[in-house]
Design a protein around this motif. Structure first.
Motif, mmCIF file in Angstrom:
data_model
loop_
_atom_site.group_PDB
_atom_site.id
_atom_site.type_symbol
_atom_site.label_atom_id
_atom_site.label_comp_id
_atom_site.label_asym_id
_atom_site.label_seq_id
_atom_site.Cartn_x
_atom_site.Cartn_y
_atom_site.Cartn_z
ATOM 1 N N THR A 151 35.374 16.581 102.033
ATOM 2 C CA THR A 151 35.851 17.932 102.321
ATOM 3 C C THR A 151 37.280 17.860 102.849
ATOM 4 O O THR A 151 37.667 16.884 103.491
ATOM 5 C CB THR A 151 34.946 18.637 103.348
ATOM 6 O OG1 THR A 151 34.814 17.813 104.518
ATOM 7 C CG2 THR A 151 33.576 18.904 102.774
ATOM 8 N N CYS A 170 36.056 18.997 98.223
ATOM 9 C CA CYS A 170 35.695 20.397 98.440
ATOM 10 C C CYS A 170 36.674 21.036 99.423
ATOM 11 O O CYS A 170 36.908 20.484 100.504
ATOM 12 C CB CYS A 170 34.296 20.506 99.022
ATOM 13 S SG CYS A 170 33.063 19.493 98.218
ATOM 14 N N ILE A 365 27.375 22.804 100.419
ATOM 15 C CA ILE A 365 27.747 21.433 100.063
ATOM 16 C C ILE A 365 26.741 20.447 100.651
ATOM 17 O O ILE A 365 26.293 19.508 99.977
ATOM 18 C CB ILE A 365 29.164 21.107 100.570
ATOM 19 C CG1 ILE A 365 30.188 21.972 99.846
ATOM 20 C CG2 ILE A 365 29.493 19.627 100.384
ATOM 21 C CD1 ILE A 365 31.555 21.943 100.479
ATOM 22 N N LEU A 373 34.272 22.306 95.082
ATOM 23 C CA LEU A 373 34.223 23.754 95.032
ATOM 24 C C LEU A 373 35.581 24.238 94.565
ATOM 25 O O LEU A 373 36.609 23.644 94.887
ATOM 26 C CB LEU A 373 33.923 24.363 96.416
ATOM 27 C CG LEU A 373 32.504 24.185 96.943
ATOM 28 C CD1 LEU A 373 32.371 24.921 98.266
ATOM 29 C CD2 LEU A 373 31.479 24.745 95.959
#
Length: 380
Positions: A151, A170, A365, A373
Protein backbone atom coordinates in the motif's frame (compact mmCIF):
# COMPACT_ATOMS: atom_id res chain seq x y z
CA UNK A 1 -12.70 -9.97 13.68
CA UNK A 2 -9.10 -10.00 12.43
CA UNK A 3 -6.07 -9.62 14.66
CA UNK A 4 -3.72 -7.08 13.06
CA UNK A 5 -0.27 -5.88 14.08
CA UNK A 6 0.52 -2.41 12.71
CA UNK A 7 4.07 -1.01 12.66
CA UNK A 8 3.92 2.72 11.80
CA UNK A 9 6.70 4.42 9.85
CA UNK A 10 7.28 6.62 12.92
CA UNK A 11 6.24 6.19 16.58
CA UNK A 12 3.55 8.43 18.02
CA UNK A 13 4.57 12.09 18.34
CA UNK A 14 2.60 14.75 20.23
CA UNK A 15 0.74 17.07 17.87
CA UNK A 16 1.66 15.10 14.71
CA UNK A 17 -0.69 12.66 12.99
CA UNK A 18 1.06 9.51 11.80
CA UNK A 19 -0.53 7.75 8.81
CA UNK A 20 -0.62 4.16 10.07
CA UNK A 21 -1.58 5.23 13.59
CA UNK A 22 -4.64 7.02 12.20
CA UNK A 23 -5.48 3.95 10.10
CA UNK A 24 -5.06 1.80 13.20
CA UNK A 25 -7.65 3.94 15.00
CA UNK A 26 -10.04 3.67 12.04
CA UNK A 27 -9.62 -0.13 11.83
CA UNK A 28 -10.00 -0.69 15.57
CA UNK A 29 -13.84 -0.80 15.87
CA UNK A 30 -14.04 -3.93 13.69
CA UNK A 31 -10.64 -5.54 14.36
CA UNK A 32 -8.34 -6.40 17.23
CA UNK A 33 -5.47 -3.96 16.58
CA UNK A 34 -1.97 -4.15 18.06
CA UNK A 35 0.18 -1.06 17.44
CA UNK A 36 3.96 -1.24 17.86
CA UNK A 37 5.55 1.69 19.68
CA UNK A 38 9.20 2.58 20.21
CA UNK A 39 11.23 5.66 21.12
CA UNK A 40 12.23 8.63 18.95
CA UNK A 41 13.96 11.96 19.44
CA UNK A 42 11.56 14.85 20.01
CA UNK A 43 12.45 18.49 19.45
CA UNK A 44 15.86 19.44 18.14
CA UNK A 45 17.95 16.40 17.19
CA UNK A 46 21.24 15.89 19.04
CA UNK A 47 23.54 12.89 19.38
CA UNK A 48 23.02 12.89 23.16
CA UNK A 49 19.24 12.73 22.73
CA UNK A 50 19.59 9.92 20.22
CA UNK A 51 21.83 7.91 22.55
CA UNK A 52 19.46 8.42 25.50
CA UNK A 53 16.43 7.29 23.49
CA UNK A 54 18.33 4.28 22.11
CA UNK A 55 19.57 3.25 25.56
CA UNK A 56 16.12 3.60 27.11
CA UNK A 57 14.53 1.61 24.26
CA UNK A 58 17.03 -1.23 24.50
CA UNK A 59 16.37 -1.90 28.18
CA UNK A 60 12.63 -1.35 28.41
CA UNK A 61 10.35 -4.20 29.44
CA UNK A 62 8.09 -6.08 27.05
CA UNK A 63 4.44 -5.21 27.58
CA UNK A 64 1.04 -4.73 25.95
CA UNK A 65 -1.29 -2.06 27.29
CA UNK A 66 -4.60 -0.53 26.27
CA UNK A 67 -4.90 2.97 24.85
CA UNK A 68 -8.39 3.83 23.65
CA UNK A 69 -9.33 0.95 21.31
CA UNK A 70 -5.74 -0.05 20.58
CA UNK A 71 -3.38 -2.59 22.13
CA UNK A 72 0.01 -0.87 22.35
CA UNK A 73 2.92 -3.28 22.02
CA UNK A 74 6.38 -2.43 23.34
CA UNK A 75 9.51 -4.56 23.65
CA UNK A 76 13.29 -3.91 23.85
CA UNK A 77 14.22 -2.14 20.62
CA UNK A 78 17.66 -1.88 19.05
CA UNK A 79 18.14 1.15 16.78
CA UNK A 80 21.61 0.44 15.35
CA UNK A 81 23.34 -1.34 13.70
CA UNK A 82 20.42 -2.12 11.42
CA UNK A 83 21.45 -5.67 10.43
CA UNK A 84 21.61 -6.65 14.10
CA UNK A 85 18.35 -4.81 14.84
CA UNK A 86 16.55 -6.98 12.27
CA UNK A 87 17.59 -10.21 13.94
CA UNK A 88 17.02 -8.83 17.44
CA UNK A 89 13.48 -7.59 16.69
CA UNK A 90 12.50 -10.67 14.72
CA UNK A 91 12.91 -12.85 17.80
CA UNK A 92 10.41 -10.79 19.78
CA UNK A 93 8.04 -10.20 16.89
CA UNK A 94 7.72 -13.80 15.72
CA UNK A 95 7.24 -15.02 19.28
CA UNK A 96 4.52 -12.40 19.79
CA UNK A 97 2.79 -13.14 16.45
CA UNK A 98 2.63 -16.85 17.24
CA UNK A 99 1.38 -16.30 20.78
CA UNK A 100 -1.39 -13.91 19.71
CA UNK A 101 -2.28 -15.72 16.45
CA UNK A 102 -1.97 -12.52 14.45
CA UNK A 103 -3.70 -12.68 11.06
CA UNK A 104 -2.14 -9.65 9.34
CA UNK A 105 0.99 -7.51 9.75
CA UNK A 106 1.09 -4.02 8.20
CA UNK A 107 4.69 -2.79 8.22
CA UNK A 108 5.55 0.85 7.59
CA UNK A 109 9.05 0.73 9.12
CA UNK A 110 10.63 -1.81 6.78
CA UNK A 111 14.22 -0.67 7.43
CA UNK A 112 13.98 -1.40 11.18
CA UNK A 113 11.57 -4.35 11.32
CA UNK A 114 11.64 -7.24 8.84
CA UNK A 115 9.79 -10.53 8.46
CA UNK A 116 10.60 -13.99 7.07
CA UNK A 117 9.57 -15.23 3.66
CA UNK A 118 7.76 -18.23 5.17
CA UNK A 119 5.03 -17.27 7.62
CA UNK A 120 1.44 -18.02 8.60
CA UNK A 121 0.06 -14.47 8.43
CA UNK A 122 -0.61 -12.02 5.62
CA UNK A 123 2.13 -9.42 5.19
CA UNK A 124 1.44 -5.87 3.93
CA UNK A 125 4.18 -3.29 3.35
CA UNK A 126 3.06 0.36 3.50
CA UNK A 127 4.86 3.38 2.02
CA UNK A 128 4.11 6.72 3.65
CA UNK A 129 6.99 8.50 1.87
CA UNK A 130 9.75 7.96 -0.67
CA UNK A 131 12.51 5.82 0.91
CA UNK A 132 16.01 7.24 0.95
CA UNK A 133 18.66 5.75 -1.32
CA UNK A 134 21.25 3.28 -0.05
CA UNK A 135 20.65 0.64 2.61
CA UNK A 136 17.04 1.75 3.27
CA UNK A 137 16.04 1.25 -0.36
CA UNK A 138 17.76 -2.15 -0.37
CA UNK A 139 15.67 -3.23 2.61
CA UNK A 140 12.58 -1.86 0.88
CA UNK A 141 13.16 -4.15 -2.10
CA UNK A 142 13.67 -7.16 0.17
CA UNK A 143 10.47 -6.57 2.12
CA UNK A 144 8.35 -5.75 -0.94
CA UNK A 145 9.37 -9.05 -2.56
CA UNK A 146 8.06 -10.89 0.50
CA UNK A 147 4.83 -8.88 0.82
CA UNK A 148 1.40 -10.22 -0.09
CA UNK A 149 0.21 -6.65 -0.74
CA UNK A 150 1.82 -3.21 -0.94
CA UNK A 151 0.00 0.00 0.00
CA UNK A 152 1.16 3.54 -0.76
CA UNK A 153 0.12 7.05 0.27
CA UNK A 154 0.31 8.52 -3.26
CA UNK A 155 0.04 7.63 -6.92
CA UNK A 156 3.65 8.75 -7.37
CA UNK A 157 4.76 6.21 -4.76
CA UNK A 158 2.80 3.52 -6.58
CA UNK A 159 4.84 4.35 -9.68
CA UNK A 160 8.03 4.19 -7.59
CA UNK A 161 7.16 0.69 -6.30
CA UNK A 162 6.43 -0.48 -9.83
CA UNK A 163 9.66 0.96 -11.24
CA UNK A 164 11.92 -0.07 -8.35
CA UNK A 165 10.39 -3.35 -7.20
CA UNK A 166 8.35 -4.45 -10.24
CA UNK A 167 5.25 -4.84 -8.10
CA UNK A 168 1.80 -3.24 -8.19
CA UNK A 169 0.68 -1.18 -5.21
CA UNK A 170 -2.65 -0.09 -3.76
CA UNK A 171 -3.26 3.65 -3.39
CA UNK A 172 -4.46 4.24 0.17
CA UNK A 173 -4.21 8.01 0.72
CA UNK A 174 -3.85 9.90 3.95
CA UNK A 175 -7.13 11.20 5.32
CA UNK A 176 -9.02 13.78 7.29
CA UNK A 177 -11.76 13.64 9.93
CA UNK A 178 -14.35 15.56 7.93
CA UNK A 179 -17.13 15.43 10.52
CA UNK A 180 -14.79 16.81 13.18
CA UNK A 181 -13.58 19.54 10.81
CA UNK A 182 -17.14 20.65 10.02
CA UNK A 183 -18.31 20.57 13.65
CA UNK A 184 -15.95 23.31 14.89
CA UNK A 185 -18.00 26.10 16.49
CA UNK A 186 -17.58 29.84 15.97
CA UNK A 187 -16.90 30.16 19.70
CA UNK A 188 -13.88 27.83 19.41
CA UNK A 189 -12.54 29.88 16.50
CA UNK A 190 -13.00 33.17 18.34
CA UNK A 191 -11.24 31.76 21.41
CA UNK A 192 -8.18 31.01 19.28
CA UNK A 193 -8.32 34.45 17.67
CA UNK A 194 -8.28 36.09 21.10
CA UNK A 195 -5.53 33.80 22.37
CA UNK A 196 -3.16 34.81 19.53
CA UNK A 197 -4.32 38.41 19.11
CA UNK A 198 -5.90 37.70 15.72
CA UNK A 199 -9.32 39.25 16.27
CA UNK A 200 -10.33 41.21 13.18
CA UNK A 201 -7.31 39.95 11.19
CA UNK A 202 -7.25 38.31 7.77
CA UNK A 203 -5.21 35.19 8.54
CA UNK A 204 -2.85 33.30 6.24
CA UNK A 205 -1.35 30.19 7.77
CA UNK A 206 0.56 26.94 7.60
CA UNK A 207 -0.52 24.01 9.79
CA UNK A 208 1.77 21.00 10.23
CA UNK A 209 5.21 19.96 11.36
CA UNK A 210 7.73 22.72 10.62
CA UNK A 211 10.75 20.85 9.26
CA UNK A 212 13.60 22.11 7.13
CA UNK A 213 11.55 21.40 3.99
CA UNK A 214 9.17 24.28 4.86
CA UNK A 215 10.20 27.49 3.10
CA UNK A 216 9.47 29.93 5.91
CA UNK A 217 11.67 32.61 4.36
CA UNK A 218 9.64 32.61 1.14
CA UNK A 219 6.23 32.68 2.82
CA UNK A 220 7.25 35.38 5.31
CA UNK A 221 8.70 37.72 2.67
CA UNK A 222 5.64 37.20 0.46
CA UNK A 223 3.36 37.91 3.42
CA UNK A 224 5.14 41.20 4.15
CA UNK A 225 4.53 42.28 0.54
CA UNK A 226 0.88 41.26 0.84
CA UNK A 227 0.55 43.12 4.16
CA UNK A 228 1.48 46.40 2.47
CA UNK A 229 -1.74 46.08 0.45
CA UNK A 230 -3.79 44.55 3.28
CA UNK A 231 -2.48 45.89 6.62
CA UNK A 232 -5.07 44.00 8.72
CA UNK A 233 -3.58 40.61 7.90
CA UNK A 234 -1.59 38.10 9.95
CA UNK A 235 0.65 35.09 9.29
CA UNK A 236 0.14 32.03 11.51
CA UNK A 237 2.56 29.11 11.86
CA UNK A 238 0.87 26.20 13.63
CA UNK A 239 2.98 23.19 14.54
CA UNK A 240 6.01 21.82 16.32
CA UNK A 241 9.49 21.73 14.82
CA UNK A 242 13.08 20.88 15.77
CA UNK A 243 14.21 24.51 15.47
CA UNK A 244 11.08 26.28 16.63
CA UNK A 245 12.76 28.66 19.08
CA UNK A 246 15.30 29.79 16.47
CA UNK A 247 12.49 30.34 13.97
CA UNK A 248 10.53 32.39 16.48
CA UNK A 249 13.55 34.56 17.20
CA UNK A 250 14.21 35.12 13.50
CA UNK A 251 10.70 35.57 12.08
CA UNK A 252 8.24 36.47 14.86
CA UNK A 253 7.06 40.03 14.70
CA UNK A 254 4.01 42.18 14.16
CA UNK A 255 1.21 39.84 13.11
CA UNK A 256 3.55 36.85 12.59
CA UNK A 257 2.70 34.20 15.17
CA UNK A 258 4.19 30.76 15.99
CA UNK A 259 1.83 28.66 18.14
CA UNK A 260 4.00 25.57 18.63
CA UNK A 261 2.49 22.08 18.53
CA UNK A 262 -1.27 21.73 19.08
CA UNK A 263 -2.34 18.70 21.11
CA UNK A 264 -6.11 18.99 20.74
CA UNK A 265 -8.66 20.36 18.27
CA UNK A 266 -6.26 21.35 15.50
CA UNK A 267 -9.36 21.41 13.27
CA UNK A 268 -10.31 24.76 14.82
CA UNK A 269 -7.04 26.25 13.53
CA UNK A 270 -7.84 25.08 9.99
CA UNK A 271 -11.26 26.69 10.25
CA UNK A 272 -9.73 29.91 11.58
CA UNK A 273 -7.59 30.51 8.48
CA UNK A 274 -8.61 32.62 5.51
CA UNK A 275 -5.86 31.20 3.27
CA UNK A 276 -3.95 27.95 3.81
CA UNK A 277 -0.28 27.69 2.82
CA UNK A 278 1.93 24.84 1.62
CA UNK A 279 5.36 26.46 1.11
CA UNK A 280 7.24 23.19 0.65
CA UNK A 281 10.70 23.23 -0.94
CA UNK A 282 10.59 21.09 -4.08
CA UNK A 283 12.50 17.80 -4.02
CA UNK A 284 11.90 14.25 -5.30
CA UNK A 285 10.78 13.29 -1.77
CA UNK A 286 8.24 16.14 -1.51
CA UNK A 287 7.07 15.76 -5.12
CA UNK A 288 6.02 12.15 -4.42
CA UNK A 289 4.44 12.83 -1.03
CA UNK A 290 0.70 13.04 -0.41
CA UNK A 291 0.39 16.38 1.37
CA UNK A 292 -2.63 15.84 3.59
CA UNK A 293 -2.73 19.54 4.46
CA UNK A 294 -4.26 20.19 1.03
CA UNK A 295 -7.17 17.88 1.89
CA UNK A 296 -7.51 19.38 5.37
CA UNK A 297 -7.58 22.93 4.00
CA UNK A 298 -10.23 21.86 1.46
CA UNK A 299 -12.31 20.11 4.13
CA UNK A 300 -12.21 23.38 6.10
CA UNK A 301 -13.33 25.30 2.99
CA UNK A 302 -10.15 27.33 2.46
CA UNK A 303 -8.29 28.56 -0.63
CA UNK A 304 -4.64 27.47 -0.71
CA UNK A 305 -1.36 28.75 -2.12
CA UNK A 306 1.17 25.98 -2.70
CA UNK A 307 4.50 25.10 -4.24
CA UNK A 308 3.86 23.17 -7.52
CA UNK A 309 4.55 19.66 -6.24
CA UNK A 310 4.01 16.65 -8.52
CA UNK A 311 1.51 14.65 -6.44
CA UNK A 312 -0.25 17.77 -5.14
CA UNK A 313 -0.90 19.01 -8.67
CA UNK A 314 -2.21 15.58 -9.64
CA UNK A 315 -5.00 16.01 -7.08
CA UNK A 316 -6.42 18.80 -9.28
CA UNK A 317 -8.16 20.61 -6.43
CA UNK A 318 -9.90 23.79 -7.68
CA UNK A 319 -9.18 25.75 -4.48
CA UNK A 320 -5.37 25.43 -4.79
CA UNK A 321 -3.20 28.01 -6.54
CA UNK A 322 0.22 26.60 -7.48
CA UNK A 323 2.95 29.16 -7.92
CA UNK A 324 6.70 29.43 -8.39
CA UNK A 325 9.04 29.75 -5.41
CA UNK A 326 9.32 33.54 -5.63
CA UNK A 327 8.15 36.04 -3.02
CA UNK A 328 6.57 38.32 -5.65
CA UNK A 329 4.73 35.36 -7.23
CA UNK A 330 3.54 34.17 -3.84
CA UNK A 331 2.33 37.62 -2.80
CA UNK A 332 0.40 37.86 -6.06
CA UNK A 333 -1.07 34.39 -5.42
CA UNK A 334 -2.21 35.54 -1.95
CA UNK A 335 -4.17 38.32 -3.63
CA UNK A 336 -5.76 35.87 -6.08
CA UNK A 337 -6.66 33.51 -3.23
CA UNK A 338 -8.24 36.43 -1.36
CA UNK A 339 -10.58 37.00 -4.30
CA UNK A 340 -11.48 33.31 -4.69
CA UNK A 341 -15.16 32.48 -4.14
CA UNK A 342 -15.64 29.11 -2.50
CA UNK A 343 -18.03 26.77 -4.31
CA UNK A 344 -20.12 24.46 -2.12
CA UNK A 345 -19.64 21.52 -4.50
CA UNK A 346 -15.91 21.62 -3.78
CA UNK A 347 -16.62 20.01 -0.41
CA UNK A 348 -17.74 16.86 -2.26
CA UNK A 349 -14.26 16.43 -3.74
CA UNK A 350 -12.76 15.48 -0.39
CA UNK A 351 -15.43 13.04 0.83
CA UNK A 352 -13.42 10.05 -0.35
CA UNK A 353 -10.53 11.24 1.83
CA UNK A 354 -12.39 10.80 5.09
CA UNK A 355 -10.53 8.28 7.27
CA UNK A 356 -13.67 6.10 7.47
CA UNK A 357 -13.91 5.83 3.67
CA UNK A 358 -10.19 5.13 3.37
CA UNK A 359 -10.40 2.50 6.09
CA UNK A 360 -13.15 0.71 4.12
CA UNK A 361 -10.85 0.53 1.08
CA UNK A 362 -8.03 -0.86 3.20
CA UNK A 363 -10.41 -3.44 4.69
CA UNK A 364 -11.20 -4.65 1.16
CA UNK A 365 -7.51 -5.15 0.45
CA UNK A 366 -7.02 -7.02 3.71
CA UNK A 367 -10.07 -9.21 3.01
CA UNK A 368 -9.41 -9.97 -0.65
CA UNK A 369 -5.62 -9.73 -0.71
CA UNK A 370 -5.68 -7.62 -3.89
CA UNK A 371 -2.45 -5.94 -4.95
CA UNK A 372 -3.87 -3.09 -6.98
CA UNK A 373 -6.69 -0.56 -6.68
CA UNK A 374 -7.24 2.05 -9.38
CA UNK A 375 -5.85 5.48 -8.53
CA UNK A 376 -8.55 8.08 -7.98
CA UNK A 377 -7.29 11.68 -8.08
CA UNK A 378 -9.61 14.10 -6.27
CA UNK A 379 -10.53 16.02 -9.35
CA UNK A 380 -11.51 13.02 -11.45
Amino acid sequence: MKKILIIPHHPETTGVRIRLIELAKSLSPNNDIFLLNWGSVSGKYTLIKRLLVSFKDLFKASRVYKKDNLNILEFPTLHRPVFMAHRFHKLFLMRFLEKENIDIVINGSYYLFTFPQKRNFRYVVDFADLPSKGFVENYVKQEVRKADSVTVASNSLAAYVQETCRKDACFIPNGVYIKKMRSVSEEEIEDIRRKHNLTGKYVLGYIGYIGDWVNIELATKAFKLFKKEFPESALLWVGAGPNLEELKNKYSGTDIVFTGGIKNNVEAYFRLLDIGLLPTIKSPFQDKAFHIKLIEYAAAGKPVVSTPLEESMRLNLPNVIFTKESEAEWSSAFMKAREMVWQKEWYDLVKKYDWTYICNELEQILDRGQTMLAPHPVGS
